[in-house]
Scaffold this motif. Structure first.
Motif, PDB file in Angstrom:
ATOM      1  N   GLU A  95      29.638  14.583  38.136  1.00  0.00           N
ATOM      2  CA  GLU A  95      28.242  14.143  38.126  1.00  0.00           C
ATOM      3  C   GLU A  95      28.126  12.739  37.548  1.00  0.00           C
ATOM      4  OE1 GLU A  95      26.037  17.080  35.977  1.00  0.00           O
ATOM      5  OE2 GLU A  95      25.753  18.350  37.732  1.00  0.00           O
ATOM      6  N   GLU A  96      28.833  12.481  36.450  1.00  0.00           N
ATOM      7  CA  GLU A  96      28.812  11.146  35.855  1.00  0.00           C
ATOM      8  C   GLU A  96      29.361  10.118  36.839  1.00  0.00           C
ATOM      9  OE1 GLU A  96      30.948  11.270  32.176  1.00  0.00           O
ATOM     10  OE2 GLU A  96      29.567  12.700  31.264  1.00  0.00           O
ATOM     11  N   ASN A  97      30.384  10.514  37.571  1.00  0.00           N
ATOM     12  CA  ASN A  97      30.978   9.615  38.554  1.00  0.00           C
ATOM     13  C   ASN A  97      29.974   9.291  39.665  1.00  0.00           C
ATOM     14  OD1 ASN A  97      32.858   8.089  39.925  1.00  0.00           O
ATOM     15  ND2 ASN A  97      33.855   9.855  40.869  1.00  0.00           N
ATOM     16  N   HIS A  98      29.240  10.298  40.131  1.00  0.00           N
ATOM     17  CA  HIS A  98      28.241  10.065  41.182  1.00  0.00           C
ATOM     18  C   HIS A  98      27.115   9.158  40.678  1.00  0.00           C
ATOM     19  CE1 HIS A  98      29.950  12.581  44.256  1.00  0.00           C
ATOM     20  NE2 HIS A  98      29.998  13.635  43.446  1.00  0.00           N
ATOM     21  N   GLU A  99      26.680   9.376  39.429  1.00  0.00           N
ATOM     22  CA  GLU A  99      25.644   8.518  38.853  1.00  0.00           C
ATOM     23  C   GLU A  99      26.133   7.080  38.746  1.00  0.00           C
ATOM     24  OE1 GLU A  99      24.625  10.299  35.133  1.00  0.00           O
ATOM     25  OE2 GLU A  99      23.761  12.090  36.058  1.00  0.00           O
ATOM     26  N   ALA A 100      27.368   6.908  38.307  1.00  0.00           N
ATOM     27  CA  ALA A 100      27.924   5.557  38.191  1.00  0.00           C
ATOM     28  C   ALA A 100      28.057   4.911  39.566  1.00  0.00           C
ATOM     29  CB  ALA A 100      29.274   5.606  37.487  1.00  0.00           C
ATOM     30  N   ALA A 101      28.432   5.698  40.569  1.00  0.00           N
ATOM     31  CA  ALA A 101      28.545   5.163  41.934  1.00  0.00           C
ATOM     32  C   ALA A 101      27.179   4.728  42.452  1.00  0.00           C
ATOM     33  CB  ALA A 101      29.161   6.213  42.853  1.00  0.00           C
ATOM     34  N   ALA A 102      26.144   5.506  42.166  1.00  0.00           N
ATOM     35  CA  ALA A 102      24.795   5.135  42.603  1.00  0.00           C
ATOM     36  C   ALA A 102      24.349   3.839  41.926  1.00  0.00           C
ATOM     37  CB  ALA A 102      23.819   6.265  42.304  1.00  0.00           C
ATOM     38  N   ARG A 103      24.627   3.728  40.617  1.00  0.00           N
ATOM     39  CA  ARG A 103      24.273   2.487  39.910  1.00  0.00           C
ATOM     40  C   ARG A 103      25.038   1.303  40.489  1.00  0.00           C
ATOM     41  NH1 ARG A 103      24.790   5.846  35.305  1.00  0.00           N
ATOM     42  NH2 ARG A 103      26.800   4.882  34.839  1.00  0.00           N
ATOM     43  N   LEU A 104      26.304   1.518  40.811  1.00  0.00           N
ATOM     44  CA  LEU A 104      27.113   0.447  41.382  1.00  0.00           C
ATOM     45  C   LEU A 104      26.582   0.018  42.744  1.00  0.00           C
ATOM     46  CD1 LEU A 104      29.634  -1.358  41.263  1.00  0.00           C
ATOM     47  CD2 LEU A 104      30.908   0.523  42.296  1.00  0.00           C
ATOM     48  N   GLU A 105      26.205   0.986  43.576  1.00  0.00           N
ATOM     49  CA  GLU A 105      25.643   0.653  44.884  1.00  0.00           C
ATOM     50  C   GLU A 105      24.358  -0.152  44.742  1.00  0.00           C
ATOM     51  OE1 GLU A 105      25.189   4.302  47.019  1.00  0.00           O
ATOM     52  OE2 GLU A 105      27.346   4.530  47.361  1.00  0.00           O
ATOM     53  N   GLU A 106      23.519   0.201  43.776  1.00  0.00           N
ATOM     54  CA  GLU A 106      22.274  -0.531  43.539  1.00  0.00           C
ATOM     55  C   GLU A 106      22.563  -1.967  43.099  1.00  0.00           C
ATOM     56  OE1 GLU A 106      18.391  -1.673  43.181  1.00  0.00           O
ATOM     57  OE2 GLU A 106      19.190   0.116  44.167  1.00  0.00           O
ATOM     58  N   VAL A 107      23.531  -2.117  42.212  1.00  0.00           N
ATOM     59  CA  VAL A 107      23.877  -3.462  41.739  1.00  0.00           C
ATOM     60  C   VAL A 107      24.447  -4.295  42.881  1.00  0.00           C
ATOM     61  CG1 VAL A 107      25.481  -4.717  40.225  1.00  0.00           C
ATOM     62  CG2 VAL A 107      24.183  -2.786  39.332  1.00  0.00           C
ATOM     63  N   VAL A 108      25.277  -3.673  43.716  1.00  0.00           N
ATOM     64  CA  VAL A 108      25.841  -4.399  44.854  1.00  0.00           C
ATOM     65  C   VAL A 108      24.735  -4.804  45.815  1.00  0.00           C
ATOM     66  CG1 VAL A 108      27.312  -4.126  46.904  1.00  0.00           C
ATOM     67  CG2 VAL A 108      28.142  -3.384  44.670  1.00  0.00           C
ATOM     68  N   TYR A 109      23.769  -3.910  46.070  1.00  0.00           N
ATOM     69  CA  TYR A 109      22.654  -4.222  46.968  1.00  0.00           C
ATOM     70  C   TYR A 109      21.858  -5.410  46.422  1.00  0.00           C
ATOM     71  CZ  TYR A 109      18.211  -3.909  49.381  1.00  0.00           C
ATOM     72  OH  TYR A 109      17.083  -4.210  50.092  1.00  0.00           O
ATOM     73  N   ARG A 110      21.547  -5.355  45.110  1.00  0.00           N
ATOM     74  CA  ARG A 110      20.790  -6.465  44.524  1.00  0.00           C
ATOM     75  C   ARG A 110      21.600  -7.757  44.577  1.00  0.00           C
ATOM     76  NH1 ARG A 110      19.381  -4.845  38.857  1.00  0.00           N
ATOM     77  NH2 ARG A 110      20.539  -2.950  39.167  1.00  0.00           N
ATOM     78  N   GLY A 111      22.908  -7.650  44.396  1.00  0.00           N
ATOM     79  CA  GLY A 111      23.769  -8.831  44.493  1.00  0.00           C
ATOM     80  C   GLY A 111      23.760  -9.417  45.891  1.00  0.00           C
ATOM     81  N   ASP A 112      23.778  -8.547  46.899  1.00  0.00           N
ATOM     82  CA  ASP A 112      23.728  -9.030  48.290  1.00  0.00           C
ATOM     83  C   ASP A 112      22.407  -9.725  48.589  1.00  0.00           C
ATOM     84  OD1 ASP A 112      26.274  -8.144  48.872  1.00  0.00           O
ATOM     85  OD2 ASP A 112      25.596  -6.235  49.757  1.00  0.00           O
ATOM     86  N   VAL A 113      21.302  -9.153  48.094  1.00  0.00           N
ATOM     87  CA  VAL A 113      19.988  -9.772  48.302  1.00  0.00           C
ATOM     88  C   VAL A 113      19.950 -11.138  47.634  1.00  0.00           C
ATOM     89  CG1 VAL A 113      17.530  -9.575  47.720  1.00  0.00           C
ATOM     90  CG2 VAL A 113      18.762  -7.595  48.618  1.00  0.00           C
ATOM     91  N   LEU A 114      20.460 -11.209  46.416  1.00  0.00           N
ATOM     92  CA  LEU A 114      20.488 -12.479  45.695  1.00  0.00           C
ATOM     93  C   LEU A 114      21.381 -13.491  46.402  1.00  0.00           C
ATOM     94  CD1 LEU A 114      19.523 -13.974  43.163  1.00  0.00           C
ATOM     95  CD2 LEU A 114      21.496 -13.031  41.954  1.00  0.00           C
ATOM     96  N   LEU A 115      22.494 -13.041  46.933  1.00  0.00           N
ATOM     97  CA  LEU A 115      23.387 -13.931  47.674  1.00  0.00           C
ATOM     98  C   LEU A 115      22.698 -14.497  48.907  1.00  0.00           C
ATOM     99  CD1 LEU A 115      26.246 -15.123  48.105  1.00  0.00           C
ATOM    100  CD2 LEU A 115      26.790 -13.029  49.353  1.00  0.00           C
ATOM    101  N   GLU A 116      21.962 -13.665  49.623  1.00  0.00           N
ATOM    102  CA  GLU A 116      21.236 -14.142  50.804  1.00  0.00           C
ATOM    103  C   GLU A 116      20.200 -15.190  50.416  1.00  0.00           C
ATOM    104  OE1 GLU A 116      19.596 -10.839  52.953  1.00  0.00           O
ATOM    105  OE2 GLU A 116      21.562  -9.939  53.302  1.00  0.00           O
ATOM    106  N   LYS A 117      19.502 -14.956  49.297  1.00  0.00           N
ATOM    107  CA  LYS A 117      18.510 -15.941  48.844  1.00  0.00           C
ATOM    108  C   LYS A 117      19.173 -17.262  48.496  1.00  0.00           C
ATOM    109  CE  LYS A 117      15.081 -12.715  46.969  1.00  0.00           C
ATOM    110  NZ  LYS A 117      14.426 -12.256  45.729  1.00  0.00           N
ATOM    111  N   ILE A 118      20.298 -17.189  47.818  1.00  0.00           N
ATOM    112  CA  ILE A 118      21.006 -18.414  47.424  1.00  0.00           C
ATOM    113  C   ILE A 118      21.506 -19.153  48.657  1.00  0.00           C
ATOM    114  CG2 ILE A 118      23.092 -19.271  46.277  1.00  0.00           C
ATOM    115  CD1 ILE A 118      22.666 -17.069  44.173  1.00  0.00           C
ATOM    116  N   GLN A 119      22.066 -18.412  49.608  1.00  0.00           N
ATOM    117  CA  GLN A 119      22.544 -19.049  50.831  1.00  0.00           C
ATOM    118  C   GLN A 119      21.399 -19.683  51.610  1.00  0.00           C
ATOM    119  OE1 GLN A 119      24.681 -15.813  52.655  1.00  0.00           O
ATOM    120  NE2 GLN A 119      26.651 -16.446  51.772  1.00  0.00           N
ATOM    121  N   SER A 120      20.259 -19.034  51.646  1.00  0.00           N
ATOM    122  CA  SER A 120      19.091 -19.584  52.328  1.00  0.00           C
ATOM    123  C   SER A 120      18.621 -20.863  51.634  1.00  0.00           C
ATOM    124  CB  SER A 120      17.971 -18.546  52.360  1.00  0.00           C
ATOM    125  OG  SER A 120      16.803 -19.089  52.898  1.00  0.00           O
TER     126      SER A 120
END
Length: 144
Positions: A95-120
């Motif tokens: 369960e802890e592993n799944h929670e950490a994976a969900a947090r990691l996916e959220e951070v990666v998503y926010r990082g991708d959004v930020l990367l797109e903004k920077i590239q734009s």
């Protein structure tokens, strides 16, 4: 990294090596003993051997290895650990592993959004610089 049982086996093997080495060095460096019913010639010109230093060195090595073995034994699962307890522990860790994976996916998503903004933003800056440079070159130079 090796598992705990392999580490424990390695430590026990190391302890056995240290015992063998200690006995061998002490036999090599130890002064000969005289027996009352056997006449032996002892060479009195032999240099003094640091037997006491070897004894202290091997005692320290053996004691440290024994402590390491105790720590490894204490880190092994106890007999009280049943299959049900282990399953519950694994379930909790999962369960802890799944929670950490969900947090990691959220951070990666926010990082991708930020990367797109920077590239734009970088693309906009590059376009502005190109327009500025092309505008200054197309204007005629004033005659002096």
């Amino acid at each position: 990294m090796a598992d705990r049982l392999t580490q424990l086996q390695d430590a026990v093997n190391s302890l056995a090596d240290q015992f063998c080495n200690a006995i061998g060095v002490l036999q090599q460096c130890g002064p000969p003993a005289s027996f009352s019913n056997i006449q032996t010639a002892i060479n009195k010109d032999q240099p003094a051997n640091p037997t006491e230093e070897y004894a202290q060195l091997f005692a320290a090595l053996i004691a440290r290895t024994a402590k390491d073995i105790d720590v490894l034994i204490d880190s092994l699962p106890s007999e009280e650990s049943t299959a049900a307890l282990q399953a519950a522990s694994l379930y909790r860790l999962e369960e802890e592993n799944h929670e950490a994976a969900a947090r990691l996916e959220e951070v990666v998503y926010r990082g991708d959004v930020l990367l797109e903004k920077i590239q734009s933003a970088l693309a906009d800056i590059a376009q502005s610089q190109l327009k500025t440079r092309s505008g200054t070159h197309s204007q005629p130079l004033p005659d002096s």
